[in-house]
Design an enzyme around this catalytic site. Structure first.
Site, PDB file in Angstrom:
ATOM      1  CE  LYS A   1      44.273   5.163 129.520  1.00  0.00           C
ATOM      2  NZ  LYS A   1      45.070   5.868 130.532  1.00  0.00           N
TER       3      LYS A   1
ATOM      4  NE  ARG B   1      55.707   5.263 130.748  1.00  0.00           N
ATOM      5  CZ  ARG B   1      55.475   5.913 131.885  1.00  0.00           C
ATOM      6  NH1 ARG B   1      56.265   5.707 132.935  1.00  0.00           N
ATOM      7  NH2 ARG B   1      54.486   6.776 131.969  1.00  0.00           N
TER       8      ARG B   1
HETATM    9  N1  BES Z   1      47.736   7.888 127.132  1.00  0.00           N
HETATM   10  C1  BES Z   1      47.909   7.886 128.537  1.00  0.00           C
HETATM   11  C2  BES Z   1      48.214   9.283 129.088  1.00  0.00           C
HETATM   12  C3  BES Z   1      47.060  10.256 129.123  1.00  0.00           C
HETATM   13  C4  BES Z   1      45.985  10.043 129.979  1.00  0.00           C
HETATM   14  C5  BES Z   1      47.084  11.386 128.349  1.00  0.00           C
HETATM   15  C6  BES Z   1      44.942  10.948 130.014  1.00  0.00           C
HETATM   16  C7  BES Z   1      46.048  12.305 128.384  1.00  0.00           C
HETATM   17  C8  BES Z   1      44.960  12.083 129.210  1.00  0.00           C
HETATM   18  C9  BES Z   1      49.078   6.980 128.918  1.00  0.00           C
HETATM   19  O1  BES Z   1      49.244   5.855 128.154  1.00  0.00           O
HETATM   20  C10 BES Z   1      48.858   6.541 130.311  1.00  0.00           C
HETATM   21  O2  BES Z   1      47.928   5.816 130.549  1.00  0.00           O
HETATM   22  N2  BES Z   1      49.718   6.983 131.210  1.00  0.00           N
HETATM   23  C11 BES Z   1      49.623   6.641 132.584  1.00  0.00           C
HETATM   24  C12 BES Z   1      51.001   6.335 133.088  1.00  0.00           C
HETATM   25  C13 BES Z   1      51.036   5.715 134.446  1.00  0.00           C
HETATM   26  C14 BES Z   1      50.272   4.410 134.470  1.00  0.00           C
HETATM   27  C15 BES Z   1      52.475   5.500 134.842  1.00  0.00           C
HETATM   28  C16 BES Z   1      49.008   7.838 133.322  1.00  0.00           C
HETATM   29  O3  BES Z   1      49.297   8.985 132.965  1.00  0.00           O
HETATM   30  O4  BES Z   1      48.214   7.605 134.220  1.00  0.00           O
HETATM   31 MN    MN Z   2      48.076   4.218 128.885  1.00  0.00          MN
END
Ligand code: BES
Ligand code: MN
Ligand code: ZN
Length: 489
Positions: free
Chosen positions: A271, A345
């Site tokens: 990230k 997931r």
């Molecule tokens: N934990 C995150 C989702 C999230 C991000 C929740 C920011 C709250 C604030 C999750 O694991 C994630 O990274 N999801 C990705 C999915 C994508 C790569 C398909 C997302 O939401 O960008």
């Molecule tokens: Mn994630």
């Protein structure tokens, strides 16, 4: 006592240095001024005559009067008019005013609301108690130079018959929510999967619950490769934790399954720096279901409930999973890893499968699954993806009753297409468009046929960015009150 508040029923005569009054427009007619000292009644009367806006929702008036040698305070909280006089508003306003009072230096308060002399308004009493306890929550265990806060006592004046039981119930619920908030707010260097297991053990012991903890070895033996793939880049190995509460004989079990990523760096698909620290809250779902079973057991609800905490830390490293990897989950389906940041997931794939394996006929999973949930619904409403509209509606109704809102998203066939992989059965990302829906549908692929399933995406609601109502900044533990209520119903 919780968060330095003590809330109890007023018995007999008490000395107080403040009066807290909840008032909606209709309630004004039922104000019993003789409950209050003479000067207080006069001060209040003068204020209400002059300020016809007093009942506006959330408005707090701070009045003072002199009694003997003392300056006494009255806090009046507006609770709206007509349809606005709801438990949800009471819960929010109670949170606001409790924080306000904490700064005023008063210690012993008479709490009075005309609505609490209406014998059928137990709901409102519960909401007030929950709101006050939750509103003053703060996370300060890492502040070393903190002054001890004074305890503030609220003495509730009410004719509601089962008031003592209602206050006790509200206290159990608020304690459970705060238990989850503490877990969520603790950082990733303090709370990792093994530590989650320790907290779960403690909850099991204190509430006489059955517990099973699967470490990496046991997970691999059960072919739960998806959760292991997510955790393999971290020195803190994954844990799948199951707790069981038997409150309804031989009836089938409902399962609450929580995403427990104790820190989500994104893994190899790392990230960006900005706000990455917030990802210590990525185990909110797991904390929520643990807090829920704690409350359900203490409230002795007549349900059979099992909870599954799917815990792992998502880190880059020499042994981390990579984009392009293909992983076989416990139910035999293969997953192409498009991005290692879609890890929630994957851990839930094995976790909901295991819940079905254990005989659950209804599964509700709760997860900080997507950032897209913030884009779609903002920070006050969680998203629902489900294979059963009745169960989804039950969640929505339970949420409405406790002041947590949900919105169900569509699951048309076209969305399913987006998570099919050319080289495996599924891919773990369907891209940006419809991200909350495809994320949810991915998890649904691991639910056994015939099992009712609802997925709650709390990606937008798990973290509060500005203190308001009964939600101080930080982890909210959004969903705990809904899941308890769902068990009750
Ligand atoms: N934990 C995150 C989702 C999230 C991000 C929740 C920011 C709250 C604030 C999750 O694991 C994630 O990274 N999801 C990705 C999915 C994508 C790569 C398909 C997302 O939401 O960008
Ligand atoms: Mn994630
Ligand atoms: Zn995540």
């Amino acid at each position: 006592m919780l968060n330095n508040l003590e809330i109890k029923l007023k018995k007999g005569k008490i000395n107080f240095d403040g009066i807290l009054l909840f008032l909606c427009k209709e309630c004004e007619a039922h104000l019993q001024m003789d409950v209050l000292p003479k000067q207080a009644a006069a001060t209040l009367q003068a204020y209400l005559t002059k300020n016809r806006e007093f009942f506006k929702v959330g408005k707090i008036a701070n009045l003072t009067y002199v009694e003997g040698k003392n300056l006494q305070q009255i806090f009046v909280v507006g609770c709206g008019e007509g349809k606005e006089c709801t438990s949800q508003n009471f819960r929010k306003n109670a949170g606001e005013v409790a924080r306000f009072i904490q700064k005023q230096g008063v210690k012993n308060i008479l709490l009075y609301a005309p609505i609490l002399n209406n014998p059928v308004r137990g709901k409102h009493l519960q909401a007030i108690v929950e709101g006050m306890y939750l509103g003053v929550y703060d996370f300060s265990e890492f502040k070393t130079a903190l002054k001890k806060k004074d305890v503030i006592t609220f003495n509730i004046q009410t004719t509601i018959k089962d008031a003592a039981d209602i206050i006790k119930k509200a206290t159990i619920i608020a304690e459970s929510v705060c238990f989850a908030r503490n877990l969520i707010n603790r950082p990733g260097n303090v709370v990792y999967p093994e530590i989650m297991a320790n907290f779960a053990k403690q909850v099991a012991k204190e509430n006489k619950l059955k517990i099973e903890i699967l470490d990496e070895k046991k997970l691999l033996a059960k072919k739960m490769n998806a959760i292991c793939a997510v955790g393999q880049g971290s020195v803190h190995k994954p844990r799948m934790i199951v707790l069981k509460y038997n409150g309804n004989g031989k009836a089938p079990y409902t399962a609450y399954v929580g995403k427990g990523i104790t820190f989500d760096s994104g893994g190899i698909s790392i990230k960006p720096t900005d706000g990455m620290g917030e990802m210590k809250d990525d185990m909110s779902g797991a904390a929520d279901v643990l807090a829920t079973i704690r409350a359900v057991a203490q409230l002795k609800l007549k349900v059979n409930l099992l909870v599954v905490l799917a815990c792992a830390e998502n880190m880059p490293g020499g042994n981390a999973q990579r984009p392009g990897d293909i992983v076989k989950a416990a139910n035999g389906k293969t997953i192409e890893v498009i991005t290692t940041d879609a890890e929630g997931r994957m851990v839930l794939a094995d976790a909901v499968w295991y819940a079905c394996e254990l005989g659950a006929t209804k599964v509700v999973d709760i997860a900080t699954l997507t950032g897209a949930a913030i884009i779609a619904l903002g920070r006050e409403t969680a998203a629902i993806v489900a294979n059963n509209d009745e169960l989804a509606q039950k969640v929505i109704d339970a949420g409405k009753a406790v002041g947590e809102s949900y919105w169900q998203l569509p699951t048309f066939e076209e969305y399913h297409e987006l998570i099919k992989s050319p080289v495996a059965d599924l891919k773990n990302s369907g891209g940006r468009s419809g991200g909350t829906i495809t994320g949810g549908l991915f998890i649904g692929e691991f639910i056994k046929k015939g099992v009712q399933w609802v997925h709650l995406d709390i990606g937008g609601t798990s973290f509060v960015d500005r203190t308001h109502g009964f939600k101080p900044q930080g982890g909210s533990a959004f969903g705990v009150m809904t899941l308890i209520k769902l068990g009750e119903n």
